[in-house]
Every structure is written in C-alpha cells, then in structure tokens.
Design an enzyme around this catalytic site. Structure first.
Site, short mmCIF file in Angstrom:
data_model
loop_
_atom_site.label_atom_id
_atom_site.label_comp_id
_atom_site.label_asym_id
_atom_site.label_seq_id
_atom_site.Cartn_x
_atom_site.Cartn_y
_atom_site.Cartn_z
N LYS A 10 -36.90 -33.58 5.10
CA LYS A 10 -36.19 -33.44 6.26
C LYS A 10 -36.39 -31.95 7.21
O LYS A 10 -37.35 -31.16 6.25
CB LYS A 10 -34.52 -33.53 6.61
CG LYS A 10 -34.07 -32.45 5.30
CD LYS A 10 -33.16 -31.34 6.21
CE LYS A 10 -32.96 -30.16 5.79
NZ LYS A 10 -33.25 -28.79 5.97
N GLY A 15 -37.34 -24.87 -0.76
CA GLY A 15 -38.45 -24.94 0.67
C GLY A 15 -37.64 -25.32 1.52
O GLY A 15 -38.08 -25.52 3.34
N ASP A 50 -26.92 -30.49 3.25
CA ASP A 50 -27.24 -31.80 3.27
C ASP A 50 -27.89 -33.23 3.07
O ASP A 50 -28.36 -33.75 3.56
CB ASP A 50 -28.70 -30.90 3.55
CG ASP A 50 -29.39 -30.23 4.28
OD1 ASP A 50 -28.40 -29.76 5.03
OD2 ASP A 50 -30.13 -29.52 3.84
#
Length: 281
Positions: free
Chosen positions: A11, A97, A136
């Site tokens: 995402k 990341g 998330d």
C-alpha cells in the site's frame, strides 16, 4: 490437502495527516490507503495434524513474533483441533519500508485461514482481530483502496483513477515507533474532507522529520522530485514514491535510478485479490 496462493499487496499512503493524539498515546490521523498490484506472494496449504509451519524464516524475527504467526494464533480458537497449515512466503516487500509488508501478510493470513479453516468469522470480526495486530491491518483485510480516519481503522472505500507508481527504497530502516514518539512530530494538522484532498492533495506529516533524521530518505526524495514535484514518502518511511499516468513513463524513470536506490513500478488498484475471499459483514 487444500492449497491457496495469494498476492499480499503493498500500500501507499497518498497523504498522511496527524490531527491529534489520544490519551492512550495512539495518534488520530487521516490518510488515503492506495493498494498496489505488487507485493509478497503467500501460499497456504492445509494440514490435518494441527501443525503450523512458516518458511522461510525471516532473519532476525523469532517465529512467534512474526505477524503471520500472530495472525494464525488469533484464529486458533475458531478452528478444529486437527486443522494446521504450511505457509510459504515469497518476500518482495522491504521490512520497515512504510508500504505495509508485515501488516499485509497478517491480513492475508487472517482472510485465507478464515476461508480454509471454515472459521466462520465475518469481515467486521476479522478487522477487529486485525486491529489488535496493527493499525494498518484492517485496510488490507477490507481489500479496497480507502480513505481512513481514527487510528487508521475507520475505512471508507474510494475509487481512484488508474495511476502507476515508482516506489523507491532508500537504504535505511525507519522505526515507526521512533517517529510517532518523537517530540518534533507534527500532531495538529486540521482535518480535511475527501473532496478537498482530491482537489488540492495533501502532505505527509512524518516526512519532514524523517528527512531530517534519515539523510537517505532526503536524498531519495530529492532525486525523485526531479521527475514528479509531488513525490513523497509513504507512511513513516523509508519508501518514497512518484505517480505517473502510464506504466511506460514510470518505467523510463525507473531505468534512471541510481544503483544504490532499488525500486519497483506498480499500478494502483481499487481492490486486492483478497476481496473475492471476504465473508459478509
């Protein structure tokens, strides 16, 4: 034996505004989660001896600390005693990341095993469990590009026009906890509406701080902004991205990347492959 192979997608946060902080320390935010057609690949093969395996091992991550195994443990109360699984992970997304690799893996595991083990959990129940694993995780369970508020769990699916993204990975690992705990983090951005973002865009409230603390991120963004002045960081970093109207243009810029800046091109999608496995609410 029943086997299922799924994309565990990345995402991007097309913007990330931090609008406040709750008494429990969690941050209130607004963001737009853009799902991509690129990610890890996960294969789930059921067993009838109750055993749980995961291969390969992730360097530096203990078996029970892996978010994939934590997701498995959350579903054990809903499975039959003899239900087990072999999980194979083909890892393409970098850890740390800001593109959701671990959260996406956990979400894929919850949805896949709910299906394979016939746990009978609804979509809302899966999202509630997912939120216990990370802020998330619910968006990946919902399997749709979405506007998000709260701590990231209040989701409103949104259809975005097709775009291609060049995602670049600086050579550093950014700690989400470090950034969210930092005294200099902006935490008072005014809330906006979806229409305002679509018209004027937004920013990433973590970006200035991360650029100051991690010169590699600053260097990557300086390079990428030569091709897209709106290039920005996703999440708390370290990955940065630029958007393009065609795959060809994104690939042309990718070909110019310095040797110390790996990157990939992906298309934004409004649904991930998990959507077809989702139970009703």
């Amino acid at each position: 034996m029943t086997s299922l192979t799924l994309l565990s997608p990345a995402k991007l946060n097309l913007f990330l505004h931090i609008t406040g902080r709750r008494a429990d320390g969690y941050h209130q935010l607004q963001t737009l989660f853009q799902l991509l057609d690129y990610g890890d690949e996960m294969t789930f093969s059921t067993r009838t001896d109750g055993q749980i395996t995961l291969s390969p091992d992730l360097p530096g991550v203990a078996f029970e600390q892996n978010l994939i195994i934590k997701a498995v443990r959350k579903l054990e109360a809903y499975k039959t005693a003899d239900a087990g699984v072999d999980i194979q992970l083909h890892k393409r997304l970098p850890m740390g990341g800001g593109i959701g690799g671990g959260s996406s893996n956990a979400a894929t595991t919850l949805v896949a095993l709910n299906h394979l083990w016939n746990c009978g959990l609804t979509r809302n129940q899966l999202q509630t469990i997912g939120l216990q694993l990370g802020a998330d995780v619910p968006v990946f369970i919902n399997a749709q590009t979405a506007w998000a508020e709260g701590v990231g769990e209040a989701l409103e699916p949104i259809k975005m026009q097709p775009k291609w993204f060049l995602v670049v990975q600086p050579d550093c690992h950014v700690s989400t906890a470090e950034i969210f705990l930092h005294k200099d983090l902006t935490r008072d951005t005014s809330a906006i509406k979806v229409a305002a973002f679509l018209e004027r865009g937004g920013k990433n409230d973590c970006e200035a701080l991360v650029r100051r603390l991690y010169p590699q991120v600053d260097k990557a963004l300086n390079w990428l902004q030569k091709f897209d002045r709106n290039a920005r960081m996703t999440g708390t970093g370290a990955c940065v991205f630029a958007s393009f109207e065609s795959a060809e243009k994104a690939q042309q810029v990718q070909a110019l990347l310095p040797s110390d800046l790996p990157g990939f091109v992906a298309q934004g999608v409004n649904q991930s492959p998990l959507y077809k496995l989702l139970p009703p609410n």
